[in-house]
Design a protein around this motif. Sequence first.
Motif, mmCIF file in Angstrom:
data_model
loop_
_atom_site.group_PDB
_atom_site.id
_atom_site.type_symbol
_atom_site.label_atom_id
_atom_site.label_comp_id
_atom_site.label_asym_id
_atom_site.label_seq_id
_atom_site.Cartn_x
_atom_site.Cartn_y
_atom_site.Cartn_z
ATOM 1 N N ALA A 28 -12.224 25.782 -19.887
ATOM 2 C CA ALA A 28 -11.827 25.707 -21.293
ATOM 3 C C ALA A 28 -10.340 25.395 -21.440
ATOM 4 O O ALA A 28 -9.935 24.634 -22.330
ATOM 5 C CB ALA A 28 -12.169 27.016 -21.995
ATOM 6 N N ARG A 29 -9.534 25.982 -20.570
ATOM 7 C CA ARG A 29 -8.093 25.693 -20.620
ATOM 8 C C ARG A 29 -7.832 24.228 -20.291
ATOM 9 O O ARG A 29 -7.017 23.565 -20.943
ATOM 10 C CB ARG A 29 -7.335 26.588 -19.629
ATOM 11 C CG ARG A 29 -7.223 28.043 -20.048
ATOM 12 C CD ARG A 29 -6.145 28.756 -19.238
ATOM 13 N NE ARG A 29 -6.375 28.630 -17.794
ATOM 14 C CZ ARG A 29 -7.103 29.458 -17.076
ATOM 15 N NH1 ARG A 29 -7.694 30.498 -17.661
ATOM 16 N NH2 ARG A 29 -7.240 29.280 -15.773
ATOM 17 N N GLU A 30 -8.523 23.722 -19.279
ATOM 18 C CA GLU A 30 -8.301 22.340 -18.852
ATOM 19 C C GLU A 30 -8.745 21.336 -19.921
ATOM 20 O O GLU A 30 -8.072 20.331 -20.155
ATOM 21 C CB GLU A 30 -9.076 22.069 -17.555
ATOM 22 C CG GLU A 30 -8.549 22.836 -16.343
ATOM 23 C CD GLU A 30 -9.472 22.688 -15.139
ATOM 24 O OE1 GLU A 30 -10.545 22.050 -15.269
ATOM 25 O OE2 GLU A 30 -9.118 23.210 -14.066
ATOM 26 N N ASP A 31 -9.878 21.631 -20.556
ATOM 27 C CA ASP A 31 -10.497 20.660 -21.456
ATOM 28 C C ASP A 31 -10.339 21.004 -22.932
ATOM 29 O O ASP A 31 -10.862 20.296 -23.794
ATOM 30 C CB ASP A 31 -11.994 20.542 -21.141
ATOM 31 C CG ASP A 31 -12.243 19.949 -19.767
ATOM 32 O OD1 ASP A 31 -11.283 19.484 -19.137
ATOM 33 O OD2 ASP A 31 -13.409 19.962 -19.328
ATOM 34 N N LYS A 32 -9.637 22.134 -23.211
ATOM 35 C CA LYS A 32 -9.462 22.582 -24.602
ATOM 36 C C LYS A 32 -10.825 22.775 -25.287
ATOM 37 O O LYS A 32 -11.060 22.297 -26.405
ATOM 38 C CB LYS A 32 -8.590 21.603 -25.376
ATOM 39 C CG LYS A 32 -7.165 21.501 -24.828
ATOM 40 C CD LYS A 32 -6.322 20.519 -25.608
ATOM 41 C CE LYS A 32 -4.871 20.551 -25.151
ATOM 42 N NZ LYS A 32 -4.692 20.257 -23.724
ATOM 43 N N SER A 33 -11.705 23.482 -24.597
ATOM 44 C CA SER A 33 -13.052 23.747 -25.093
ATOM 45 C C SER A 33 -13.123 25.103 -25.777
ATOM 46 O O SER A 33 -12.260 25.972 -25.579
ATOM 47 C CB SER A 33 -14.055 23.728 -23.935
ATOM 48 O OG SER A 33 -13.919 22.576 -23.152
ATOM 49 N N TRP A 34 -14.178 25.290 -26.566
ATOM 50 C CA TRP A 34 -14.493 26.597 -27.128
ATOM 51 C C TRP A 34 -15.410 27.337 -26.174
ATOM 52 O O TRP A 34 -16.238 26.734 -25.490
ATOM 53 C CB TRP A 34 -15.211 26.453 -28.464
ATOM 54 C CG TRP A 34 -14.352 25.954 -29.588
ATOM 55 C CD1 TRP A 34 -14.094 24.660 -29.919
ATOM 56 C CD2 TRP A 34 -13.638 26.760 -30.527
ATOM 57 N NE1 TRP A 34 -13.266 24.601 -31.013
ATOM 58 C CE2 TRP A 34 -12.964 25.873 -31.413
ATOM 59 C CE3 TRP A 34 -13.504 28.140 -30.720
ATOM 60 C CZ2 TRP A 34 -12.171 26.320 -32.453
ATOM 61 C CZ3 TRP A 34 -12.708 28.587 -31.759
ATOM 62 C CH2 TRP A 34 -12.050 27.689 -32.612
ATOM 63 N N ILE A 35 -15.281 28.676 -26.160
ATOM 64 C CA ILE A 35 -16.195 29.498 -25.368
ATOM 65 C C ILE A 35 -16.886 30.507 -26.281
ATOM 66 O O ILE A 35 -16.237 31.232 -27.039
ATOM 67 C CB ILE A 35 -15.467 30.270 -24.248
ATOM 68 C CG1 ILE A 35 -14.933 29.311 -23.187
ATOM 69 C CG2 ILE A 35 -16.415 31.267 -23.584
ATOM 70 C CD1 ILE A 35 -14.254 30.016 -22.028
ATOM 71 N N LYS A 36 -18.190 30.539 -26.181
ATOM 72 C CA LYS A 36 -18.996 31.580 -26.834
ATOM 73 C C LYS A 36 -19.590 32.442 -25.730
ATOM 74 O O LYS A 36 -20.252 31.933 -24.825
ATOM 75 C CB LYS A 36 -20.103 30.944 -27.665
ATOM 76 C CG LYS A 36 -21.167 31.904 -28.157
ATOM 77 C CD LYS A 36 -20.706 32.704 -29.357
ATOM 78 C CE LYS A 36 -20.660 31.873 -30.610
ATOM 79 N NZ LYS A 36 -20.446 32.684 -31.834
ATOM 80 N N VAL A 37 -19.358 33.740 -25.787
ATOM 81 C CA VAL A 37 -19.912 34.663 -24.795
ATOM 82 C C VAL A 37 -21.077 35.411 -25.430
ATOM 83 O O VAL A 37 -20.940 35.987 -26.515
ATOM 84 C CB VAL A 37 -18.848 35.656 -24.289
ATOM 85 C CG1 VAL A 37 -19.475 36.673 -23.332
ATOM 86 C CG2 VAL A 37 -17.721 34.907 -23.576
ATOM 87 N N LEU A 38 -22.205 35.405 -24.745
ATOM 88 C CA LEU A 38 -23.427 36.022 -25.261
ATOM 89 C C LEU A 38 -23.861 37.176 -24.372
ATOM 90 O O LEU A 38 -23.982 37.029 -23.160
ATOM 91 C CB LEU A 38 -24.557 34.989 -25.326
ATOM 92 C CG LEU A 38 -25.950 35.519 -25.666
ATOM 93 C CD1 LEU A 38 -25.986 36.069 -27.087
ATOM 94 C CD2 LEU A 38 -27.002 34.433 -25.473
ATOM 95 N N ALA A 39 -24.089 38.328 -25.000
ATOM 96 C CA ALA A 39 -24.723 39.466 -24.329
ATOM 97 C C ALA A 39 -26.052 39.726 -25.017
ATOM 98 O O ALA A 39 -26.158 39.629 -26.249
ATOM 99 C CB ALA A 39 -23.836 40.706 -24.397
ATOM 100 N N VAL A 40 -27.076 40.037 -24.241
ATOM 101 C CA VAL A 40 -28.413 40.262 -24.789
ATOM 102 C C VAL A 40 -28.879 41.662 -24.405
ATOM 103 O O VAL A 40 -28.809 42.056 -23.238
ATOM 104 C CB VAL A 40 -29.422 39.219 -24.265
ATOM 105 C CG1 VAL A 40 -30.794 39.442 -24.892
ATOM 106 C CG2 VAL A 40 -28.934 37.801 -24.557
ATOM 107 N N VAL A 41 -29.346 42.413 -25.418
ATOM 108 C CA VAL A 41 -29.885 43.749 -25.167
ATOM 109 C C VAL A 41 -31.362 43.757 -25.541
ATOM 110 O O VAL A 41 -31.819 42.934 -26.336
ATOM 111 C CB VAL A 41 -29.125 44.828 -25.966
ATOM 112 C CG1 VAL A 41 -27.681 44.910 -25.510
ATOM 113 C CG2 VAL A 41 -29.206 44.544 -27.465
ATOM 114 N N PRO A 42 -32.132 44.681 -24.969
ATOM 115 C CA PRO A 42 -33.573 44.717 -25.267
ATOM 116 C C PRO A 42 -33.820 45.057 -26.732
ATOM 117 O O PRO A 42 -33.046 45.780 -27.361
ATOM 118 C CB PRO A 42 -34.089 45.839 -24.355
ATOM 119 C CG PRO A 42 -33.028 46.055 -23.333
ATOM 120 C CD PRO A 42 -31.740 45.703 -23.992
ATOM 121 N N PRO A 43 -34.908 44.569 -27.303
ATOM 122 C CA PRO A 43 -35.241 44.911 -28.689
ATOM 123 C C PRO A 43 -35.802 46.329 -28.749
ATOM 124 O O PRO A 43 -36.306 46.860 -27.751
ATOM 125 C CB PRO A 43 -36.319 43.889 -29.048
ATOM 126 C CG PRO A 43 -36.985 43.597 -27.743
ATOM 127 C CD PRO A 43 -35.894 43.646 -26.705
#
Length: 284
Positions: A28-43
């Motif tokens: 992301a630093r090199e390419d000036k990208s956005w980062i979305k971080v996803l965490a998933v918990v059980p329903p």
Amino acid sequence: MAKYRKILVAYDGSPSAQNALSLASQLAREDKSWIKVLAVVPPYLGDLELVGVSDIKETITGPGQKLLAEARQCADHEGVHILTNLEQGEPYEQIVHVAEEENCDLIVMGRRGKGKMERELMGSVTARVIGHTNKDVLVIPENGTLSWQNILLATDGSTCCDNALARALEIAQERSAKLNAVSVVYSNDEFYAVGQEIMKELYQDADKVLDKVRKWAGDLGVQTELFVRDGEPHQAITAMAAEISASLIVMGSHGRKGLTRLLMGSVTERVIGYADCPVLVCHL
């Protein structure tokens, strides 16, 4: 454009996920990208063990919130800003869904384990994500690093591999990298014993596959080195990667459907399980 605009990192707090987030931050630093971080918990499915718990939502989502707080700390340490999502449900379904909804063009996942079974299966969530998404997926070993400078493309000349070739050439051209390409002739002792003519034809077919790589690369001015190897495809590909010290393996996905999406053990999945460097899986 070879550079990814928006990256989704699947995060479960494991060392492999931490490394994946660190390397995604580097990208992301090199390419000036956005980062979305996803965490998933059980329903919450009405588990009787939670009867009497005053705040069921906090009990279920609390661990996920802690994961995302940890991810934000990692991102701060890497000097990048991230956006976060916490979802409930089946992990692979949520990863695929969020990548689509957020219009991410790359999913980054860590790979755990070096045991034989773990390598063979390489992680059910990862396999299912690859089988269901139409986004590129970058799978990074737990102690892996990320570099674009010595790419190995594995190709059999199929449509999905042509897509991977196009992506690999984009990367090599934009990052002034060398592109190595290997086409593997499946063989065993039986083939050599009774099928010399068949083997000769298969080698000729592999050469034709690499002729396409040579032509496409030549049109773009990309430096290439081409190889034909024989044996079990995933073994030949990972051995080739080790031989040339590849920094990245690029492969296509065959776009499986239905129940076959859930089956593991394909060439791509086994390469991911056994490779010591990151593997980029490109979709049609």
